[in-house]
Design an enzyme around this catalytic site. Structure first.
Site, PDB file in Angstrom:
ATOM      1  CG  ASP A  34      -2.054   0.931   1.148  1.00  0.00           C
ATOM      2  OD1 ASP A  34      -3.204   0.429   1.146  1.00  0.00           O
ATOM      3  OD2 ASP A  34      -1.842   2.156   1.055  1.00  0.00           O
ATOM      4  NE  ARG A 163     -21.664 -10.399   7.169  1.00  0.00           N
ATOM      5  CZ  ARG A 163     -22.120 -11.288   8.046  1.00  0.00           C
ATOM      6  NH1 ARG A 163     -23.350 -11.191   8.496  1.00  0.00           N
ATOM      7  NH2 ARG A 163     -21.354 -12.265   8.494  1.00  0.00           N
ATOM      8  CD  GLU A 164     -17.357  -0.747   6.701  1.00  0.00           C
ATOM      9  OE1 GLU A 164     -17.530  -0.208   5.619  1.00  0.00           O
ATOM     10  OE2 GLU A 164     -17.331  -0.149   7.796  1.00  0.00           O
ATOM     11  CG  ASN A 221     -23.215  -5.400  -2.170  1.00  0.00           C
ATOM     12  OD1 ASN A 221     -23.320  -6.319  -1.355  1.00  0.00           O
ATOM     13  ND2 ASN A 221     -22.149  -4.628  -2.239  1.00  0.00           N
ATOM     14  CB  CYS A 274     -20.643  -1.761   0.122  1.00  0.00           C
ATOM     15  SG  CYS A 274     -19.082  -2.025   0.922  1.00  0.00           S
TER      16      CYS A 274
HETATM   17  C1  UGA Z   1     -22.370  -5.157   2.386  1.00  0.00           C
HETATM   18  C2  UGA Z   1     -22.688  -6.627   2.090  1.00  0.00           C
HETATM   19  O1  UGA Z   1     -23.538  -7.163   3.124  1.00  0.00           O
HETATM   20  C3  UGA Z   1     -21.406  -7.449   1.998  1.00  0.00           C
HETATM   21  O2  UGA Z   1     -21.727  -8.788   1.617  1.00  0.00           O
HETATM   22  C4  UGA Z   1     -20.498  -6.823   0.921  1.00  0.00           C
HETATM   23  O3  UGA Z   1     -19.273  -7.528   0.807  1.00  0.00           O
HETATM   24  C5  UGA Z   1     -20.194  -5.391   1.323  1.00  0.00           C
HETATM   25  O4  UGA Z   1     -21.448  -4.651   1.407  1.00  0.00           O
HETATM   26  C6  UGA Z   1     -19.300  -4.816   0.258  1.00  0.00           C
HETATM   27  O5  UGA Z   1     -19.763  -4.664  -0.883  1.00  0.00           O
HETATM   28  O6  UGA Z   1     -18.113  -4.632   0.523  1.00  0.00           O
HETATM   29  P1  UGA Z   1     -21.769  -3.775   4.614  1.00  0.00           P
HETATM   30  O7  UGA Z   1     -21.771  -2.557   3.763  1.00  0.00           O
HETATM   31  O8  UGA Z   1     -20.673  -3.991   5.592  1.00  0.00           O
HETATM   32  O9  UGA Z   1     -21.784  -5.098   3.701  1.00  0.00           O
HETATM   33  O10 UGA Z   1     -23.126  -3.700   5.435  1.00  0.00           O
HETATM   34  P2  UGA Z   1     -24.435  -4.593   5.643  1.00  0.00           P
HETATM   35  O11 UGA Z   1     -24.318  -5.373   6.881  1.00  0.00           O
HETATM   36  O12 UGA Z   1     -24.782  -5.324   4.410  1.00  0.00           O
HETATM   37  O13 UGA Z   1     -25.514  -3.431   5.886  1.00  0.00           O
HETATM   38  C7  UGA Z   1     -25.755  -2.454   4.874  1.00  0.00           C
HETATM   39  C8  UGA Z   1     -26.799  -1.467   5.331  1.00  0.00           C
HETATM   40  O14 UGA Z   1     -28.087  -2.068   5.365  1.00  0.00           O
HETATM   41  C9  UGA Z   1     -26.560  -0.899   6.737  1.00  0.00           C
HETATM   42  O15 UGA Z   1     -26.802   0.496   6.717  1.00  0.00           O
HETATM   43  C10 UGA Z   1     -27.597  -1.595   7.590  1.00  0.00           C
HETATM   44  O16 UGA Z   1     -28.005  -0.815   8.679  1.00  0.00           O
HETATM   45  C11 UGA Z   1     -28.729  -1.764   6.584  1.00  0.00           C
HETATM   46  N1  UGA Z   1     -29.643  -2.877   6.909  1.00  0.00           N
HETATM   47  C12 UGA Z   1     -29.212  -4.159   6.844  1.00  0.00           C
HETATM   48  C13 UGA Z   1     -30.961  -2.599   7.258  1.00  0.00           C
HETATM   49  O17 UGA Z   1     -31.394  -1.429   7.329  1.00  0.00           O
HETATM   50  N2  UGA Z   1     -31.800  -3.646   7.544  1.00  0.00           N
HETATM   51  C14 UGA Z   1     -31.387  -4.949   7.472  1.00  0.00           C
HETATM   52  O18 UGA Z   1     -32.220  -5.848   7.731  1.00  0.00           O
HETATM   53  C15 UGA Z   1     -30.059  -5.200   7.129  1.00  0.00           C
END
Ligand code: UGA
Length: 448
Positions: A34, A163-164, A221, A274
């Site tokens: 990096d 996922r984060e 996604n 994401c």
């Molecule tokens: C997401 C995907 O889940 C991962 O599989 C993917 O690798 C990642 O993007 C990426 O492209 O790098 P992430 O952004 O860490 O992961 O977050 P999520 O856990 O998916 O949540 C996304 C958003 O949806 C959050 O704001 C969360 O609060 C919201 N959410 C999630 C809801 O409002 N309701 C739900 O039932 C689930």
């Protein structure tokens, strides 16, 4: 476990570092590359630059075991068998994908391929629109090295689904692995690597074309974001129906095996680094390719309007927000992260400020990051109790566990006006209404 494989990981952002450290923990010899010197310094001091459960602990272990090192010297890649590209792919202003870092990484890898001892396999893990491996990465690698893909070196597309907040877990226990390539030898090599890492039982491994692998990531996604926007749409309908509650509806439909219970938590909407960027990139890509993806546009639009619900509830409860104090519990885009990127707290707070409210916020992890967004336009509390003190309304924006444990009487005793807006459906409405709190919740119909 000693491994014969040597790995380079280009880009030590959250995905790259978690991937690199998890490879190293499996005994592979990993070098993380990096150009960011301050990031490298923190990593070398055995501190992860990101809030990610277990990452610090794993980092300490792999540096101590000497299975991982971090450097800005890309020529070290010459010794590797695999070069993973894990750099970020942010959005340009018009929503299209910005491939500058992917091209930089490809240039560095190409530049070191001449000195490579073995035929190297280049693996694109960054989220990239269909055609990027073939039309962007491959020509750059070939031009920089003077070598030919599929003959002198291999090239695979291998999207990540981390996922984060659970990246370290997801890197170790993926649901599936997707490998795209033109040549079977590249696919065979990457599959062998993953089978060694995930011994004795590897997850399903899907082998396909570059373009399919690239689109799978976006489709994945977009589907998850669609599930959330869908349940938020149902929540908005439920709010007009006496005795209806979206939580029960989500439970009811989630029990259908064809739907499943995950990603059906209604709330103020989705954010993060994401979903917003990837859905915008997919829409822009699709339009350029000749198709207007109306469904995905609707998913984004529902999400944009969903964040307004907090303001609507606050105005309904208070009439005017002039000189009223709004308490915000939760700033990060989701729990277990300090990430403020595209966090729903941003439009929620801005809408309250625009109507004349003063805002005090608390988050267990994201206060420092939130300061960079809001500066001194809002106040920052040291804890949730201080945050709601003398507030006229309180909005739950992020569902941290410590907020779930707060009792109705705490709000009743500390707030100037006991008005609670549950933007993440963490509380039992009956318990709050019973003690006289004016309680609003996403997807909860009137109790009459
Ligand atoms: C997401 C995907 O889940 C991962 O599989 C993917 O690798 C990642 O993007 C990426 O492209 O790098 P992430 O952004 O860490 O992961 O977050 P999520 O856990 O998916 O949540 C996304 C958003 O949806 C959050 O704001 C969360 O609060 C919201 N959410 C999630 C809801 O409002 N309701 C739900 O039932 C689930």
């Amino acid at each position: 476990m000693g491994s014969k494989y040597r790995i380079s990981v280009f880009g030590l952002g959250p995905v790259g570092l978690a991937t690199a450290v998890c490879f190293a923990k499996k005994g592979l010899s990993v070098v993380g590359i990096d150009p960011d010197k301050s990031r490298l310094e923190e990593i070398r001091e055995r501190r992860a630059p990101y809030f990610e459960p277990n990452l610090d602990e794993y980092l300490k272990e792999v540096i101590k075991n000497e299975t991982f090192m971090a450097t800005d010297d890309y020529s070290t890649n010459a010794q590797s068998d695999f070069a993973f590209i894990t750099v970020g792919t942010p959005s340009n202003e018009e929503g299209t994908i910005n491939l500058a870092s992917v091209k930089d990484a490809a240039r560095m890898i190409g530049g070191s391929l001449n000195a490579a001892e073995n035929s190297q396999l280049v693996v694109v893990k960054s989220t990239v629109t269909p055609g990027t491996a073939r039309n962007t990465v491959k020509p750059v690698l070939e031009a920089e090295s003077g070598k030919t893909a599929g003959i002198d070196f291999g090239l695979c597309s291998n999207p990540e689904f981390l996922r984060e907040g659970s990246a370290v877990y997801d890197a170790q226990f993926p649901d599936r692995i997707v490998i795209g390539s033109d040549d079977t030898e590249s696919i065979r090599k990457l599959e062998a690597l993953y089978r060694e890492i995930h011994t004795p039982t590897a997850p399903p491994i899907l082998k396909t074309t570059h373009e399919n692998a690239e689109l799978i990531k976006y489709a994945n996604n977009a589907f998850l974001a669609m599930k959330v926007s869908y349940i938020n749409c149902i929540a908005n309908i439920a709010e007009h129906i006496p005795y209806a509650d979206v939580r029960a509806i989500a439970q009811g439909i989630g029990l259908d095996n064809r739907i499943g219970p995950q990603f059906l938590n209604a709330g103020l909407g989705w954010g993060g680094s994401c979903f917003p960027k990837d859905l915008n990139a997919l829409i822009a890509y699709s339009k350029r390719a000749g198709y207007v993806p109306e469904l995905i546009e609707a998913v984004v639009e529902i999400n944009r309007t969903q964040a307004r619900k907090a303001l609507e509830f606050a105005l309904d409860a208070l009439g005017s927000l002039e000189k009223r104090k709004a308490a915000i519990l939760g700033l990060a885009f989701k729990p277990y992260t300090n990430d403020m990127r595209e966090a729903v707290s941003i439009p929620v707070i801005n809408s309250l400020l625009a109507k004349g409210a003063s805002v005090t916020a608390y988050d267990p992890a994201a206060i420092e990051d939130a300061r960079k967004v809001f500066g001194n336009t809002i106040g920052y509390a040291k804890n949730s109790f201080e945050c709601i003190e003398q507030a006229d309304c309180c909005v739950i924006v992020t569902e941290w566990d410590e907020f779930k444990r707060m009792q109705p009487k705490t709000f009743l005793e500390r707030m100037r006006q006991p008005i609670v807006i549950d933007g993440r459906r963490i509380y039992d409405a009956a318990e709050f209404l019973h003690v006289g709190i004016k309680f609003y919740a996403i997807g909860l119909g009137p109790a009459k």
